[in-house]
Design a protein around this motif. Structure first.
Motif, short mmCIF file in Angstrom:
data_model
loop_
_atom_site.label_atom_id
_atom_site.label_comp_id
_atom_site.label_asym_id
_atom_site.label_seq_id
_atom_site.Cartn_x
_atom_site.Cartn_y
_atom_site.Cartn_z
N ALA A 1 58.42 19.48 56.13
CA ALA A 1 57.83 19.84 57.42
C ALA A 1 56.41 19.30 57.54
CB ALA A 1 57.85 21.36 57.58
N THR A 2 55.66 19.36 56.46
CA THR A 2 54.28 18.85 56.47
C THR A 2 54.25 17.35 56.70
OG1 THR A 2 53.57 20.65 55.01
CG2 THR A 2 52.14 18.70 55.13
N ILE A 3 55.15 16.62 56.07
CA ILE A 3 55.20 15.17 56.26
C ILE A 3 55.59 14.83 57.69
CG2 ILE A 3 56.48 13.09 55.57
CD1 ILE A 3 56.24 14.19 52.66
N LYS A 4 56.52 15.57 58.27
CA LYS A 4 56.87 15.35 59.68
C LYS A 4 55.65 15.56 60.56
CE LYS A 4 61.66 16.79 59.09
NZ LYS A 4 62.63 17.86 59.37
N GLU A 5 54.90 16.62 60.28
CA GLU A 5 53.71 16.92 61.09
C GLU A 5 52.63 15.86 60.89
OE1 GLU A 5 51.57 19.75 63.73
OE2 GLU A 5 53.47 18.70 63.55
N VAL A 6 52.50 15.32 59.68
CA VAL A 6 51.55 14.23 59.45
C VAL A 6 51.94 13.03 60.31
CG1 VAL A 6 50.80 12.51 57.75
CG2 VAL A 6 50.82 14.93 57.15
#
Length: 163
Positions: free
Chosen positions: A20-25
């Motif tokens: 999820a964090t990588i998608k948000e990045v």
């Protein structure tokens, strides 16, 4: 948490917050603000606009991924928005297309997807991080220089601390 030093590809599926964090990045900071130009094969109508045949079309992914009609509070960094949903950046979900979509998706996407998750997971698993002394404010850290690719105006300087 993983009990080994090396993060393997099979571990990534068990790390939903990392995903999820990588998608948000990528939503916040796509590799390029505009996709490669496309050419309209035929005249087309999109909403109230007529796109003439042979027109060059640039898709502004930076604007799509900050569109308040698509994203709640688009300027805020919230990885949680990707938990418990199936949105991914593989080209099927047009609200998140940092690598493009369809036939013209970035040819390096599959390896970048694998390597980025593995690299970030390994760095997070094996190190704690602190910002360099005198690091700029969070607002300045988010400012970007627009060009063919996006660059941070103020480079992030983080210091790894072995765990």
């Amino acid at each position: 948490m993983l009990q080994k030093n090396i993060v393997e590809e099979s571990d990534i599926s068990r790390l939903p917050y990392l995903q999820a964090t990588i998608k948000e990045v990528f939503r916040h900071h796509p590799p390029a603000p505009l996709l490669s130009p496309h050419v309209a094969e035929d005249e087309a109508r999109v909403n109230d606009y007529i796109i003439p045949k042979n027109a060059k079309i640039f898709v502004n992914v930076w604007a799509i991924m900050r569109d308040p009609s698509i994203w709640n509070d688009p300027e805020s960094f919230e990885p949680e928005r990707f938990l418990n949903n199936d949105i991914n950046f593989g080209g099927q979900h047009l609200e998140l297309i940092p690598f493009g979509s369809g036939r013209r998706i970035c040819p390096g996407f599959p390896i970048a997807n694998l390597m980025f998750h593995s690299m970030v997971a390994t760095m997070c698993h094996n190190f704690d991080w602190k910002l360099e002394k005198g690091a700029e404010s969070k607002k300045l850290q988010r400012e970007e220089i627009f060009g063919q690719v996006l660059q941070k105006k103020t480079h992030l300087r983080a210091i790894p601390i072995k765990v």
